[in-house]
Motif scaffolding. Structure first.
Motif, PDB file in Angstrom:
ATOM      1  N   LEU A 238       0.747  -1.143   0.063  1.00 19.11           N
ATOM      2  CA  LEU A 238      -0.127   0.087   0.050  1.00 19.11           C
ATOM      3  C   LEU A 238       0.784   1.170  -0.026  1.00 19.11           C
ATOM      4  N   GLN A 239       2.092   1.171   0.533  1.00 22.39           N
ATOM      5  CA  GLN A 239       2.934   2.313   0.357  1.00 22.39           C
ATOM      6  C   GLN A 239       3.191   2.670  -0.950  1.00 22.39           C
ATOM      7  N   ARG A 240       3.518   1.423  -1.836  1.00 19.49           N
ATOM      8  CA  ARG A 240       3.593   1.860  -3.219  1.00 19.49           C
ATOM      9  C   ARG A 240       2.637   2.019  -4.052  1.00 19.49           C
ATOM     10  N   ASN A 241       1.381   1.795  -3.761  1.00 25.00           N
ATOM     11  CA  ASN A 241       0.138   2.031  -4.347  1.00 25.00           C
ATOM     12  C   ASN A 241      -0.936   1.997  -3.401  1.00 25.00           C
ATOM     13  N   PRO A 242      -1.346   3.362  -2.929  1.00 20.90           N
ATOM     14  CA  PRO A 242      -2.486   3.159  -2.038  1.00 20.90           C
ATOM     15  C   PRO A 242      -4.034   2.764  -2.518  1.00 20.90           C
ATOM     16  N   ASP A 243      -3.971   2.578  -3.860  1.00 22.03           N
ATOM     17  CA  ASP A 243      -5.000   2.121  -4.494  1.00 22.03           C
ATOM     18  C   ASP A 243      -5.119   0.742  -4.963  1.00 22.03           C
ATOM     19  N   TYR A 244      -4.271  -0.059  -4.187  1.00 22.41           N
ATOM     20  CA  TYR A 244      -4.214  -1.461  -4.483  1.00 22.41           C
ATOM     21  C   TYR A 244      -5.162  -1.887  -3.515  1.00 22.41           C
ATOM     22  N   HIS A 245      -6.594  -2.148  -3.961  1.00 24.14           N
ATOM     23  CA  HIS A 245      -7.347  -2.466  -3.282  1.00 24.14           C
ATOM     24  C   HIS A 245      -7.624  -3.983  -2.512  1.00 24.14           C
ATOM     25  N   ALA A 246      -6.752  -4.925  -3.377  1.00 22.97           N
ATOM     26  CA  ALA A 246      -6.631  -6.239  -3.135  1.00 22.97           C
ATOM     27  C   ALA A 246      -5.912  -6.395  -1.727  1.00 22.97           C
ATOM     28  N   ALA A 247      -4.907  -5.511  -1.677  1.00 22.13           N
ATOM     29  CA  ALA A 247      -4.117  -5.438  -0.539  1.00 22.13           C
ATOM     30  C   ALA A 247      -4.747  -4.740   0.968  1.00 22.13           C
ATOM     31  N   ARG A 248      -5.464  -3.917   0.349  1.00 21.83           N
ATOM     32  CA  ARG A 248      -6.125  -3.156   1.435  1.00 21.83           C
ATOM     33  C   ARG A 248      -7.399  -3.998   2.254  1.00 21.83           C
ATOM     34  N   TYR A 249      -7.932  -4.791   1.179  1.00 26.12           N
ATOM     35  CA  TYR A 249      -9.008  -5.647   1.940  1.00 26.12           C
ATOM     36  C   TYR A 249      -8.332  -6.874   2.585  1.00 26.12           C
ATOM     37  N   SER A 250      -7.226  -7.395   2.062  1.00 26.51           N
ATOM     38  CA  SER A 250      -6.453  -8.405   2.959  1.00 26.51           C
ATOM     39  C   SER A 250      -6.035  -7.850   4.068  1.00 26.51           C
ATOM     40  N   ARG A 251      -5.622  -6.480   4.334  1.00 25.18           N
ATOM     41  CA  ARG A 251      -4.981  -5.890   5.295  1.00 25.18           C
ATOM     42  C   ARG A 251      -6.408  -5.678   6.508  1.00 25.18           C
ATOM     43  N   ALA A 252      -7.495  -5.512   5.777  1.00 23.48           N
ATOM     44  CA  ALA A 252      -8.735  -5.260   6.798  1.00 23.48           C
ATOM     45  C   ALA A 252      -8.971  -6.559   7.278  1.00 23.48           C
ATOM     46  N   LEU A 253      -8.848  -7.718   6.816  1.00 24.49           N
ATOM     47  CA  LEU A 253      -9.071  -8.922   7.437  1.00 24.49           C
ATOM     48  C   LEU A 253      -8.161  -9.230   8.327  1.00 24.49           C
ATOM     49  N   ALA A 254      -6.523  -8.985   8.358  1.00 26.27           N
ATOM     50  CA  ALA A 254      -5.552  -9.099   9.325  1.00 26.27           C
ATOM     51  C   ALA A 254      -6.061  -8.275  10.637  1.00 26.27           C
ATOM     52  N   LEU A 255      -6.399  -7.095  10.396  1.00 26.23           N
ATOM     53  CA  LEU A 255      -6.548  -6.221  11.285  1.00 26.23           C
ATOM     54  C   LEU A 255      -7.601  -6.543  12.307  1.00 26.23           C
ATOM     55  N   GLN A 256      -8.889  -7.067  11.512  1.00 32.05           N
ATOM     56  CA  GLN A 256      -9.790  -7.611  12.094  1.00 32.05           C
ATOM     57  C   GLN A 256      -9.495  -8.878  13.074  1.00 32.05           C
ATOM     58  N   HIS A 257      -8.604  -9.683  12.502  1.00 38.44           N
ATOM     59  CA  HIS A 257      -8.346 -10.992  13.454  1.00 38.44           C
ATOM     60  C   HIS A 257      -7.449 -10.185  14.829  1.00 38.44           C
ATOM     61  N   LEU A 258      -6.820  -8.980  14.503  1.00 35.46           N
ATOM     62  CA  LEU A 258      -6.154  -8.482  15.790  1.00 35.46           C
ATOM     63  C   LEU A 258      -6.955  -7.725  16.536  1.00 35.46           C
ATOM     64  N   GLY A 259      -8.073  -7.491  16.217  1.00 34.24           N
ATOM     65  CA  GLY A 259      -8.989  -7.034  17.148  1.00 34.24           C
ATOM     66  C   GLY A 259      -9.047  -5.508  16.839  1.00 34.24           C
ATOM     67  N   GLN A 260      -8.484  -4.741  15.706  1.00 34.91           N
ATOM     68  CA  GLN A 260      -8.414  -3.561  15.551  1.00 34.91           C
ATOM     69  C   GLN A 260      -9.379  -3.003  14.723  1.00 34.91           C
ATOM     70  N   LEU A 261     -10.623  -3.192  15.041  1.00 35.49           N
ATOM     71  CA  LEU A 261     -11.818  -2.933  14.337  1.00 35.49           C
ATOM     72  C   LEU A 261     -11.988  -1.700  13.567  1.00 35.49           C
ATOM     73  N   ASP A 262     -11.629  -0.248  14.322  1.00 32.45           N
ATOM     74  CA  ASP A 262     -11.790   0.747  13.732  1.00 32.45           C
ATOM     75  C   ASP A 262     -10.923   0.847  12.386  1.00 32.45           C
ATOM     76  N   GLN A 263      -9.827   0.443  12.352  1.00 32.95           N
ATOM     77  CA  GLN A 263      -8.779   0.349  11.170  1.00 32.95           C
ATOM     78  C   GLN A 263      -9.335  -0.547  10.312  1.00 32.95           C
ATOM     79  N   ALA A 264      -9.999  -1.560  10.810  1.00 34.87           N
ATOM     80  CA  ALA A 264     -10.426  -2.546   9.585  1.00 34.87           C
ATOM     81  C   ALA A 264     -11.622  -2.081   8.980  1.00 34.87           C
ATOM     82  N   ILE A 265     -12.436  -1.352   9.619  1.00 39.49           N
ATOM     83  CA  ILE A 265     -13.648  -0.818   9.034  1.00 39.49           C
ATOM     84  C   ILE A 265     -13.092   0.144   8.268  1.00 39.49           C
TER      85      ILE A 265
END
Length: 361
Positions: A238-265
């Motif tokens: 995402l640092q290289r391409n903030p519009d790479y939404h596949a990586a953003r979606y994957s990051r949201a899943l990982a953040l949700q597993h970590l309990g970081q709901l606000d960032q995941a949302i």
């Protein structure tokens, strides 16, 4: 100096400049040959090749056709005319002209390889595998052929054969980011996670700006339950391409597993904003908001999800993370990179890309 000696000297000088990548100088010398002998087959063909490599496809096509009118058995001209058609987006004519090149010379390796790449590109996998095996029977040490054979096997869900082909390409000395990326994808499918991580790391080392390698590295870490480290890999993409939404979606899943709901949302919301009617992203967003007891505009979200499902979107959503890499040479093409969706099979890219093995002129 006799005219024939001058022609030979000009042609040799042009060919040497061509090999150095000096297209304008080379073409000027080829044109000088044509000023002396307008029907000189080699000068016509090589000038056409300069035009194709410079992106002047109309001139290239005219010159290759002129060669073929005089020499219909000229296999390289058929091959290069096919490449021009492919660069113009005409796959049907490209396939036809690769076949004509092979009819002129059944063992012409460039046409065999290019035809196989196009078969792979249009997902005629059994034919691509057959064509690549035929090529490798003639040229067993052609490493790019082994790599493409590995890709064909991988896309046919034959991971062990794919790995054998990738490893043969490595044994022959081929080193590029796509090879390691495809090998990592195959290892992940075979559930060989540590080896997959190593392959993605090698891909990143060879191409530090390769988005898919960072994401796929993160996906494997996610598979292993190492969600915090997965987030770090997604961040690199995402640092290289903030519009790479596949990586953003994957990051949201990982953040949700970590309990970081606000960032995941926040990440889910950005994916939904980019693709408003994509059910898997909407569903994940709604699930995360339920966990956070955030019911704002809930009825609107439910209606959007219902409309998307009714429209039959779920059947397509596994492919929604498709991304086409940067364009390569305007007159060349190859199967491109692919990224792994975190929740399903592979996300494959049938378009053209910038690294790996191009169609050969």
């Amino acid at each position: 100096m006799r005219a024939n000696d001058r022609v030979v000297g000009l042609l040799n000088a042009g060919f040497q400049a061509h090999q150095r990548g000096e297209l304008q100088s080379a073409d000027a010398l080829y044109r000088s040959v044509l000023d002396i002998d307008p029907s000189h087959i080699d000068a016509l063909h090589l000038s056409g090749l300069c035009a194709a490599q410079a992106g002047n496809l109309q001139r290239a096509q005219a010159l290759f056709e002129q060669v073929l009118q005089a020499r219909p058995e000229h296999a390289p001209a058929w091959n290069n005319l096919a490449n021009v058609y492919l660069a113009q987006g005409n796959r049907e004519q490209a396939m036809l002209h690769y076949a004509r090149s092979r009819a002129a010379d059944p063992d012409y390796p460039d046409a065999m390889f290019n035809q196989a790449l196009l078969l792979l590109d249009v997902v005629r996998l059994d034919e691509a595998i057959s064509a690549l095996n035929a090529l490798l029977a003639l040229q067993p040490e052609f490493a790019p052929g082994h790599m493409q054979l590995g890709i064909a096997y991988a896309r046919s869900h034959q991971p062990q054969r794919a790995l054998a082909a990738f490893d043969q390409a490595l044994a022959l000395g081929l080193r590029n980011a796509e090879l390691w990326l495809e090998r990592g994808n195959c290892l992940r499918e075979a559930r060989q996670m540590p080896a997959a991580l190593h392959s993605f790391e090698q891909a990143i080392a060879l191409n530090p700006d390769g988005l898919h390698a960072y994401r796929n590295h993160g996906v494997v870490l996610h598979d292993l339950g190492q969600h915090a480290m997965a987030v770090q890999s997604y961040d690199q993409a995402l640092q290289r391409n903030p519009d790479y939404h596949a990586a953003r979606y994957s990051r949201a899943l990982a953040l949700q597993h970590l309990g970081q709901l606000d960032q995941a949302i926040n990440d889910y919301q950005r994916v939904v904003d980019a693709a408003p009617d994509t059910p898997f992203a909407l569903g994940r967003l709604m699930h995360a908001r339920m966990l956070a007891c955030d019911w704002r505009d809930w009825e609107s979200l439910v209606s959007r999800l219902d409309r998307a499902v009714a429209a039959g979107q779920p059947a397509a959503t596994r492919q929604d993370c498709r991304r086409r890499p940067e364009a390569g040479h305007p007159a060349r093409a190859r199967p491109s990179l692919r990224a792994i969706p975190i929740s399903g099979g592979y996300c494959r890219h049938p378009g053209r890309g910038s690294s790996g093995t191009p169609h050969r002129y």
